[in-house]
Design a protein around this motif. Sequence first.
Motif, PDB file in Angstrom:
ATOM      1  N   GLU A 135       8.205   3.133  -1.617  1.00 35.44           N
ATOM      2  CA  GLU A 135       8.319   2.875  -2.866  1.00 35.44           C
ATOM      3  C   GLU A 135       8.005   1.423  -3.350  1.00 35.44           C
ATOM      4  O   GLU A 135       7.865   0.418  -2.323  1.00 35.44           O
ATOM      5  CB  GLU A 135       9.863   2.943  -3.264  1.00 35.44           C
ATOM      6  N   PRO A 136       7.688   1.130  -4.730  1.00 36.56           N
ATOM      7  CA  PRO A 136       7.041  -0.254  -5.118  1.00 36.56           C
ATOM      8  C   PRO A 136       8.005  -1.255  -4.747  1.00 36.56           C
ATOM      9  O   PRO A 136       7.567  -2.358  -4.222  1.00 36.56           O
ATOM     10  CB  PRO A 136       6.819   0.225  -6.398  1.00 36.56           C
ATOM     11  N   SER A 137       9.408  -0.747  -4.665  1.00 42.31           N
ATOM     12  CA  SER A 137      10.551  -1.795  -4.533  1.00 42.31           C
ATOM     13  C   SER A 137      10.355  -2.193  -3.098  1.00 42.31           C
ATOM     14  O   SER A 137      10.906  -3.575  -2.978  1.00 42.31           O
ATOM     15  CB  SER A 137      11.849  -1.283  -4.630  1.00 42.31           C
TER      16      SER A 137
ATOM     17  N   SER B 208      -1.803   0.307  -2.326  1.00 43.34           N
ATOM     18  CA  SER B 208      -0.906   0.403  -3.343  1.00 43.34           C
ATOM     19  C   SER B 208       0.468   1.093  -3.374  1.00 43.34           C
ATOM     20  O   SER B 208       1.439   0.839  -3.969  1.00 43.34           O
ATOM     21  CB  SER B 208      -1.662   1.116  -4.505  1.00 43.34           C
ATOM     22  N   ASP B 209       0.304   2.457  -2.465  1.00 39.92           N
ATOM     23  CA  ASP B 209       1.634   2.933  -2.347  1.00 39.92           C
ATOM     24  C   ASP B 209       2.096   3.167  -0.784  1.00 39.92           C
ATOM     25  O   ASP B 209       2.812   3.930  -0.588  1.00 39.92           O
ATOM     26  CB  ASP B 209       1.451   4.189  -2.848  1.00 39.92           C
ATOM     27  N   ARG B 210       1.521   2.451   0.174  1.00 42.76           N
ATOM     28  CA  ARG B 210       1.467   2.619   1.524  1.00 42.76           C
ATOM     29  C   ARG B 210       1.187   1.478   2.025  1.00 42.76           C
ATOM     30  O   ARG B 210       0.474   0.485   1.825  1.00 42.76           O
ATOM     31  CB  ARG B 210       0.891   3.829   1.921  1.00 42.76           C
TER      32      ARG B 210
ATOM     33  N   LEU C   4       7.211  -2.113  -1.151  1.00 39.49           N
ATOM     34  CA  LEU C   4       5.971  -2.611  -0.766  1.00 39.49           C
ATOM     35  C   LEU C   4       5.801  -4.031  -1.540  1.00 39.49           C
ATOM     36  O   LEU C   4       4.719  -4.899  -1.082  1.00 39.49           O
ATOM     37  CB  LEU C   4       5.034  -1.665  -1.566  1.00 39.49           C
ATOM     38  N   ARG C   5       6.767  -4.457  -2.468  1.00 40.09           N
ATOM     39  CA  ARG C   5       6.243  -5.779  -2.970  1.00 40.09           C
ATOM     40  C   ARG C   5       6.472  -6.779  -1.990  1.00 40.09           C
ATOM     41  O   ARG C   5       6.136  -7.990  -2.231  1.00 40.09           O
ATOM     42  CB  ARG C   5       7.289  -5.887  -4.302  1.00 40.09           C
TER      43      ARG C   5
ATOM     44  N   GLY D 240      10.661   5.281   4.019  1.00 41.23           N
ATOM     45  CA  GLY D 240       9.540   5.578   3.684  1.00 41.23           C
ATOM     46  C   GLY D 240       9.045   7.039   4.476  1.00 41.23           C
ATOM     47  O   GLY D 240       9.987   7.648   5.296  1.00 41.23           O
TER      48      GLY D 240
ATOM     49  N   THR E 116       0.742   5.176   9.401  1.00 42.65           N
ATOM     50  CA  THR E 116       0.449   4.792   7.659  1.00 42.65           C
ATOM     51  C   THR E 116       1.864   5.372   7.145  1.00 42.65           C
ATOM     52  O   THR E 116       2.198   6.542   7.334  1.00 42.65           O
ATOM     53  CB  THR E 116      -0.795   5.313   7.149  1.00 42.65           C
TER      54      THR E 116
ATOM     55  N   GLN F 188       4.207   5.837   3.727  1.00 40.35           N
ATOM     56  CA  GLN F 188       4.369   5.748   2.280  1.00 40.35           C
ATOM     57  C   GLN F 188       5.536   5.199   1.712  1.00 40.35           C
ATOM     58  O   GLN F 188       6.886   5.550   2.490  1.00 40.35           O
ATOM     59  CB  GLN F 188       4.258   7.071   1.703  1.00 40.35           C
TER      60      GLN F 188
END
Length: 215
Positions: A125-127, A152-154, A129-130, A106, A121, A123
Amino acid sequence: MFTGIVEEVGVVKQIQKGSKSAVLTIQAKAVLEGTKIGDSIAVNGVCLTVVSLGNGCFSADVMHETINRSSLARLICGSRVNLERAMAADGRFGGHLVAGHVDGVGKIVEVRQDDTAIWYTVQAEPSILRYIVEKGSIAIDGISLTVAQVFSDRFSISAIPHTVRMTVLKDRREGDEVNLENDMIGKYVEKLLRVDKDEANQSRITRDFLTQYGY
C-alpha cells in the motif's frame, strides 16, 4: 526490540481461535533457551508475549488489532514461522532496528532466480511504500532485508541463499502475503518534522519574525 536476524523456524502446533483473537502454540528449540513467561518473541515479525511454556513449545496471545494488521490470521497448524527473541542488551546488532510492530501486509507478486540470489517483489500500500527507499531497510516476516528497487506500487529485495534457506522465505510463493515493518527512523523523522495547523497558528515564529531578526 529485535534486529531482524531470524534465530530459527518454528512450527505452529495449535491455534485456539476466539471471536476476534487467538492463542498460538508454536514448537521451537533455540528461542526457548532462557525464555520465561512474559518475554517477547517475534513470530513472522510480530512481537508476541509468551504466556505459557512446556513440551518444547510456547504459547502467545494474538489480539484483534494484531490479527487485523498482520498475516498471522492466515496461519494454520503446520505453518512454519520465523522466530527471534528480543535482543539482549549485550547482543550483537546484526540487522536493523525492528520493533515487531507490523505496519501492514504486502503480497509477493514475483519470485525469480538471479544466479545465486533470489529476488522477491512485494506489492504494498502507498502508506507503506512512502517509507521505503532504495538501499534502505525493510522487515519482511521479521527478516531484516535491504531494499534493492522501489516502484510506484511495489518494491524488490534480493536475498542470498543462506537467508532463504534459514527462514520462511523458502516457503514463499507468488500470491503469498507477508508482514511488513518499515524502518522506524523514517516514521519518527516525519512525525517530528510535521507541524499541525493549530500548532503553526499558535507559534510566534513566522516568516516576518525570522526576517526581522536577520534570518
